[in-house]
Write a protein that holds these residues in place. Structure first.
Motif, PDB file in Angstrom:
ATOM      1  N   ASN A   8       0.836  -1.200   0.000  1.00  0.00           N
ATOM      2  CA  ASN A   8       0.000   0.000   0.000  1.00  0.00           C
ATOM      3  C   ASN A   8       0.872   1.251   0.000  1.00  0.00           C
ATOM      4  OD1 ASN A   8      -2.690  -1.016   0.045  1.00  0.00           O
ATOM      5  ND2 ASN A   8      -2.393  -1.622   2.172  1.00  0.00           N
ATOM      6  N   GLN A  11       5.492   2.933  -3.778  1.00  0.00           N
ATOM      7  CA  GLN A  11       5.098   3.726  -4.944  1.00  0.00           C
ATOM      8  C   GLN A  11       6.015   3.484  -6.127  1.00  0.00           C
ATOM      9  OE1 GLN A  11       4.384   7.822  -3.960  1.00  0.00           O
ATOM     10  NE2 GLN A  11       2.872   7.311  -2.410  1.00  0.00           N
ATOM     11  N   HIS A  27       8.511  -5.508 -11.671  1.00  0.00           N
ATOM     12  CA  HIS A  27       7.770  -6.420 -12.535  1.00  0.00           C
ATOM     13  C   HIS A  27       6.771  -5.556 -13.285  1.00  0.00           C
ATOM     14  CE1 HIS A  27       4.927  -9.921 -13.132  1.00  0.00           C
ATOM     15  NE2 HIS A  27       6.073 -10.400 -13.548  1.00  0.00           N
ATOM     16  N   GLY A  28       7.114  -5.136 -14.474  1.00  0.00           N
ATOM     17  CA  GLY A  28       6.341  -4.086 -15.127  1.00  0.00           C
ATOM     18  C   GLY A  28       6.871  -2.750 -14.644  1.00  0.00           C
ATOM     19  N   GLU A  30       5.585  -0.547 -12.433  1.00  0.00           N
ATOM     20  CA  GLU A  30       5.378  -0.112 -11.048  1.00  0.00           C
ATOM     21  C   GLU A  30       5.259  -1.238 -10.041  1.00  0.00           C
ATOM     22  OE1 GLU A  30       2.306   2.690 -10.368  1.00  0.00           O
ATOM     23  OE2 GLU A  30       3.155   4.197 -11.694  1.00  0.00           O
ATOM     24  N   SER A  31       5.063  -2.466 -10.499  1.00  0.00           N
ATOM     25  CA  SER A  31       4.874  -3.568  -9.551  1.00  0.00           C
ATOM     26  C   SER A  31       6.215  -4.049  -9.038  1.00  0.00           C
ATOM     27  CB  SER A  31       4.173  -4.750 -10.222  1.00  0.00           C
ATOM     28  OG  SER A  31       2.919  -4.371 -10.683  1.00  0.00           O
TER      29      SER A  31
ATOM     30  N   LYS B  59       1.459 -14.529  -6.423  1.00  0.00           N
ATOM     31  CA  LYS B  59       2.374 -13.797  -7.311  1.00  0.00           C
ATOM     32  C   LYS B  59       3.729 -14.500  -7.326  1.00  0.00           C
ATOM     33  CE  LYS B  59      -0.213  -9.738  -5.860  1.00  0.00           C
ATOM     34  NZ  LYS B  59      -0.815 -10.281  -4.625  1.00  0.00           N
ATOM     35  N   PHE B 344      -6.039  -1.169  -1.255  1.00  0.00           N
ATOM     36  CA  PHE B 344      -5.499  -2.474  -1.617  1.00  0.00           C
ATOM     37  C   PHE B 344      -4.736  -2.373  -2.920  1.00  0.00           C
ATOM     38  CE2 PHE B 344      -8.229  -3.609  -5.145  1.00  0.00           C
ATOM     39  CZ  PHE B 344      -9.417  -2.935  -4.892  1.00  0.00           C
ATOM     40  N   TRP B 345      -4.015  -3.445  -3.227  1.00  0.00           N
ATOM     41  CA  TRP B 345      -3.266  -3.483  -4.472  1.00  0.00           C
ATOM     42  C   TRP B 345      -3.422  -4.857  -5.098  1.00  0.00           C
ATOM     43  CZ3 TRP B 345      -0.918  -4.461   0.204  1.00  0.00           C
ATOM     44  CH2 TRP B 345      -0.256  -5.678   0.303  1.00  0.00           C
ATOM     45  N   SER B 347      -1.425  -7.039  -8.596  1.00  0.00           N
ATOM     46  CA  SER B 347      -0.452  -6.935  -9.663  1.00  0.00           C
ATOM     47  C   SER B 347      -0.766  -8.050 -10.644  1.00  0.00           C
ATOM     48  CB  SER B 347       0.940  -7.095  -9.048  1.00  0.00           C
ATOM     49  OG  SER B 347       1.880  -7.363 -10.042  1.00  0.00           O
ATOM     50  N   GLY B 350       1.646  -7.548 -15.454  1.00  0.00           N
ATOM     51  CA  GLY B 350       2.655  -6.492 -15.419  1.00  0.00           C
ATOM     52  C   GLY B 350       2.121  -5.124 -15.054  1.00  0.00           C
ATOM     53  N   VAL B 351       0.839  -5.048 -14.681  1.00  0.00           N
ATOM     54  CA  VAL B 351       0.245  -3.759 -14.323  1.00  0.00           C
ATOM     55  C   VAL B 351      -0.020  -3.723 -12.814  1.00  0.00           C
ATOM     56  CG1 VAL B 351      -1.764  -2.255 -14.629  1.00  0.00           C
ATOM     57  CG2 VAL B 351      -0.794  -3.455 -16.596  1.00  0.00           C
ATOM     58  N   ASN B 352       0.297  -2.612 -12.219  1.00  0.00           N
ATOM     59  CA  ASN B 352       0.082  -2.414 -10.797  1.00  0.00           C
ATOM     60  C   ASN B 352      -1.276  -1.739 -10.603  1.00  0.00           C
ATOM     61  OD1 ASN B 352       0.978  -2.610  -8.164  1.00  0.00           O
ATOM     62  ND2 ASN B 352       1.976  -0.597  -8.180  1.00  0.00           N
ATOM     63  N   LYS B 354      -3.969  -0.331  -7.974  1.00  0.00           N
ATOM     64  CA  LYS B 354      -4.129   0.047  -6.577  1.00  0.00           C
ATOM     65  C   LYS B 354      -5.393   0.865  -6.402  1.00  0.00           C
ATOM     66  CE  LYS B 354      -0.363   0.906  -4.089  1.00  0.00           C
ATOM     67  NZ  LYS B 354       0.985   1.355  -3.667  1.00  0.00           N
ATOM     68  N   ARG B 376      -3.048   2.800 -18.378  1.00  0.00           N
ATOM     69  CA  ARG B 376      -2.334   3.601 -17.399  1.00  0.00           C
ATOM     70  C   ARG B 376      -3.208   4.814 -17.134  1.00  0.00           C
ATOM     71  NH1 ARG B 376       3.149   4.052 -15.996  1.00  0.00           N
ATOM     72  NH2 ARG B 376       3.692   6.151 -15.332  1.00  0.00           N
ATOM     73  N   ASP B 394      -1.057   1.528 -12.858  1.00  0.00           N
ATOM     74  CA  ASP B 394       0.292   2.058 -13.069  1.00  0.00           C
ATOM     75  C   ASP B 394       0.374   3.577 -12.898  1.00  0.00           C
ATOM     76  OD1 ASP B 394       1.718  -0.241 -13.346  1.00  0.00           O
ATOM     77  OD2 ASP B 394       1.802  -0.231 -15.540  1.00  0.00           O
ATOM     78  N   GLN B 395      -0.362   4.110 -11.953  1.00  0.00           N
ATOM     79  CA  GLN B 395      -0.241   5.536 -11.611  1.00  0.00           C
ATOM     80  C   GLN B 395      -0.309   5.708 -10.096  1.00  0.00           C
ATOM     81  OE1 GLN B 395      -2.901   8.130 -13.857  1.00  0.00           O
ATOM     82  NE2 GLN B 395      -1.321   8.277 -15.448  1.00  0.00           N
ATOM     83  N   THR B 396       0.444   4.857  -9.415  1.00  0.00           N
ATOM     84  CA  THR B 396       0.391   4.814  -7.953  1.00  0.00           C
ATOM     85  C   THR B 396       0.570   6.170  -7.295  1.00  0.00           C
ATOM     86  OG1 THR B 396       1.223   2.562  -7.908  1.00  0.00           O
ATOM     87  CG2 THR B 396       1.586   3.884  -5.945  1.00  0.00           C
ATOM     88  N   LYS B 397       1.449   6.972  -7.855  1.00  0.00           N
ATOM     89  CA  LYS B 397       1.812   8.203  -7.137  1.00  0.00           C
ATOM     90  C   LYS B 397       0.655   9.188  -7.031  1.00  0.00           C
ATOM     91  CE  LYS B 397       6.784   7.885  -7.859  1.00  0.00           C
ATOM     92  NZ  LYS B 397       6.889   6.716  -8.782  1.00  0.00           N
TER      93      LYS B 397
END
Lengths: 73, 464
Positions: A8, A11, A27-28, A30-31, B59, B344-345, B347, B350-352, B354, B376, B394-397
């Motif tokens: 969580n 980043q 892995h990709g 951002e992961s 994973k 939560f997250w 994966s 290959g994409v994150n 969240k 994204r 893929d835009q966690t920030k």
């Protein structure tokens, strides 16, 4: 030595993957994948990764003598 | 310090029992010791293992990058507990303050923490569930067995259910070059948790990576060969798929059966508790000595209309356990509420992915940054003209910014101009959650409970 990354908080700064690439892998884009258990002799490298994480997401076993290794069944 | 010194006595020589030796149980135990609890601490767990981490199971472990026996959770400190592992709790005597164990033993407590979590929902046809090659994925043993089977190079894997776990399993299979079919009853993967707009992006991810994704179908039966190995599955649309590995990924059931008849307010939706983690009894009266934390708990959240939320979230287990442990050792005036903002997250491919807040409460979604076609983007969910949740691919920030909007009940659509806003993100659109009266599988958030004007929000993720 066991570790866990609070994903969580993570980043995807990838500082850990840079400092301990055998433990942390992107892995990709951002992961993050990581080995949840590593040998004790990696403690110093891991400590560096823990300190470098901008969001303090990595938790490593506290270095305490385990007085309770026995499991009472 | 309590007026009569009873709290001091509890800290010095009291007995605390934690039922459930996973993430929530362990973090609670550590917090109890940190807060100065010197009495006896007993940890009861139905699995024979000390607490381990589950997210890596679907994973790292399925990818063959870590083994399931090496996912033990790190310890913040010694907890000096008496461990009763491999022995499930089978009953609770609230009057005598005693937990009954499967081996006939009884453990007395002054304070009890229940953190028994959830288990994978099994395939409903028992004889089919027992076929060789049919798996669920929840525990260390599950992950080890499934990984071993994937390593043998099955010709095709069938994943039943495209929630987060099912999608992660399909993703791992594709990464290992294994042919995989995913069957999902809803119109797209992840719809229960994130709605149809985002679910359609998830469907693209599946297909782009070579998953044979079948939506709007149910698996009606599994077929075994003469040796008792699964060989095929029959679909509600008349098709038959040959598969030598089947993973049943139909969500979870809460581990509350052992509390039946105890008088505690426990049922299929979890154990109701107040915001301070104190469990309710069946009369709706809060207990003073029984606390709940983690996936099995169901507590009201002021930020979300005091809805009772059950969250199957890693971060919730940690935060709620710490709050419960703090409150177990505190006078009422010193207790803290558990008002963690859900997050939560996942994966996959290959994409994150969240999320923060409660997207499934959202009626509208705005693509605030990025683009769905690029896989994204940031989606912001609106409910009654306020920001209620957000999801990022893929835009966690960006997530922290939207979390702050959720916490301050900012208006929806969010007024602030943002960078990378595209034409598709100029206007909100319906978030397209399935009709809540129709059960679906896979959401990680269950909304239920009561607010008379919000009854329609009652959301049934699966049949219990």
């Amino acid at each position: 030595m066991r570790l866990v990354v609070d994903l969580n908080r993570c980043q995807g700064y990838a500082q850990c993957a840079f400092l301990a690439p055998d433990v942390f892998v992107m892995h990709g884009d951002e992961s993050l994948l990581y080995s949840p258990e590593v040998e004790e002799d990696r403690r110093e490298d891991l400590a560096r990764a823990v300190a470098a994480c901008p969001v303090q997401a990595i938790v490593v076993d506290a270095n305490f003598p385990d007085t309770n290794s026995g499991t009472d069944r | 310090m309590s007026v009569d010194g009873s709290l001091d006595r509890l800290k010095r020589e009291g007995r605390i029992v934690v039922v459930g030796a996973s993430l929530a149980g362990l973090r609670a135990a550590e917090t109890l010791r940190e807060k100065g609890f010197d009495g006896s601490l007993t940890m009861i767990g139905d699995e024979p293992y000390e607490p381990y981490d589950r997210p890596p199971l679907s994973k790292q472990v399925l990818l063959g990058r870590a083994t399931a026996d090496r996912t033990g959770l790190p310890r913040h400190r010694a907890i000096d507990a008496r461990w009763r592992l491999g022995v499930p709790a089978t009953g609770l005597d609230m009057a005598a303050r005693r937990v009954r164990l499967a081996d006939g033993d009884e453990v007395e407590y002054d304070r009890l923490l229940i953190a028994t979590g959830i288990r994978a929902r099994p395939w409903p046809q028992e004889d089919e569930a027992e076929l060789d090659g049919v798996f669920v994925l929840r525990t260390r043993d599950d992950a080890e067995a499934l990984e071993r089977s994937l390593a043998q190079g099955p010709r095709r894997v069938l994943v039943i259910g495209a929630g987060f776990t099912g999608s992660e399993i399909a993703s791992a299979c594709r990464e290992r070059g294994i042919a995989v079919t995913v069957a999902e009853r809803a119109d797209a993967p992840l719809v229960g948790a994130l709605g149809g707009v985002v679910g359609r992006v998830a469907a693209e991810l599946h297909r782009k990576h070579g998953v044979d994704l079948r939506c709007g179908v149910m698996v009606t039966g599994l077929e075994g060969d003469s040796a008792g190995r699964v060989r095929a599955a029959h679909f509600s649309d008349g098709n038959t798929i040959e598969a030598d590995v089947v993973v049943v990924s139909l969500g979870a059931q809460r581990n509350t059966e052992w509390l039946a008849g105890s008088g505690l307010g426990a049922g299929p939706r979890g154990i109701a508790c107040d915001a301070g983690c104190r469990a309710f009894d069946i009369r709706g009266i809060v207990t003073d000595d029984i606390y709940v934390a983690g996936d099995v708990a169901r507590s009201p959240h002021p930020l979300f209309g005091y809805q009772f939320l059950s969250l199957e979230h890693w971060g919730n287990a940690v935060a709620q356990a710490e709050t419960a442990a703090h409150n177990m050792l505190s006078d009422s005036a010193d207790r803290r509420p558990h008002i963690w903002v859900p997050a939560f997250w996942s994966s996959q491919f290959g994409v994150n992915i969240k999320s923060v807040g409660v997207p499934s409460m959202g009626t509208e979604i705005l693509i605030a940054q990025g683009s769905r076609s690029e896989h994204r983007f940031t989606g912001v969910y609106g409910y009654q003209d306020r920001v209620i949740g957000a999801v990022t691919f893929d835009q966690t920030k960006w997530l922290q910014f939207y979390q702050q909007l959720i916490e301050t009940t900012a208006p929806f659509p969010p007024a602030s101009p943002t960078v990378d806003r595209r034409p598709e993100g100029q206007q909100p659109m319906p978030a397209d959650f399935p009709d809540p009266s129709v059960p679906t599988h896979g959401p990680t958030v269950t909304l239920s409970g009561y607010a008379p004007d919000d009854r329609r929000l009652t959301f049934t993720p699966a049949r219990h």
